[in-house]
Design an enzyme around this catalytic site. Sequence first.
Site: not given
Ligand code: ARG
Length: 420
Positions: A31, A112, A141, A193
């Site tokens: 990406d 993040r 995110d 992912s």
């Molecule tokens: N579900 C978790 C969260 O919202 C993990 C997210 C993982 N992010 C990703 N871009 N794969 O914090």
Amino acid sequence: MDEPTYYRTATYEAVPEDVHRVLLLYSGGLDTSVMLKWIQDQYAAEVVALTVNLGQPGEDYDVVRAKALRIGAIDCHVVDAREEFAADYVLPAIRANGIYGLGYPLFTALGRPLIAKLAVDYARRTGCDTIAHGCTGKGNDQVRIEATIATLAPELKVIAPVRGWRMGREEEVAYAREHGIPVKGGTESAPYSIDDNLWGRSSEGRWIEELEHAPEPDVFELVTRPEEAPDQPETVTVEFEHGVPVALNGERLALVELLERAGEIGARHGVGIVDHIEDRIVGLKVRDIYEVPAAAILLLAHQELEKLVGTIHQNQLKPMLDQRWAYLVYAGLWWEPLRADLDVYMVAANAQVTGTIGVKLYKGSARVVTRASPYAVYDPQLATFAESGGLFSQAASPGFIELWSLQSRMAWRVRDDDGR
Ligand code: ARG
């Protein structure tokens, strides 16, 4: 590919006239590699790449940097933020027993705001007007990153190409091939992912989206499958000072190393696998597979020690505040003043969280087996012999019971036979 249409919903979103030099949060994956090229083409803008090391295992940052430059970045900065992440993000989470939705230790949610803060720093330093990230429009995110940027740097704009470019994986691979961007894996093998750092690893996508599908073994890259873990159990001792983990098995370690070491020991014994249904802030319910071996040991030990040194009143209040803390962090509001207020409480509540907890690890389970603290609100003599110590008299119990039950007894008396 359709011509993109630009429209602005939020004030911090960039329209093409705003975009001249872009700070791209770059992982080296498909990406963000496609984005690196796409931004140059669509916006006629320069791209500065930023890659942040939060302790995700197995990254070769020289390779990532070379790839960014090859795709046309005017510069690529690689920042080792592991110490800052451990000290300023993971440690507060340990003090707050940070778990969302009964199982998620927040590793991505903690990472993040730091990544976005570094993006702001580097954007300012390198003269960028816009920050680009690779989050989709379906996850948490994007919220965490954009809320951070909009809070810390109102002068910067944001673009999130993946949210709008309507390319699926196949189109992205085709775009990459067409523009000489190296692609790992190929079209056929859509990968999970993944997001990972020092504090854990998450997998989403593929069969994980089917709730009736039990985990396939190939999803676990960090934690040994419990059935393959050693037949011999192992007890690890964790020593804390004021809520800070400072030693494992008697060996003092700096925080980053301690987190890594705890992760290795837990992973070896199959500890920290979480199969989690999660309420995202953007409304969706999703399933995540988490591997959180370090958190499984350290949060368990911390919580146990805290319970030992706290009074019944402290122990009843803190979990409520812990839950508020975790929700703010999960929900992308790291910079919300309430979080800082709560942190002051968390530090105060951890003043006596000093001592050592032994955790026994065996084929996927972690169980507290020993506890020691100079601040334990615990007197072994009081627990066993009645009148010793001078703080407790068994003879006082009937008087206590009479007063303690007074209102309930009175209420019972004035109501019908069944107490209603
Ligand atoms: N579900 C978790 C969260 O919202 C993990 C997210 C993982 N992010 C990703 N871009 N794969 O914090």
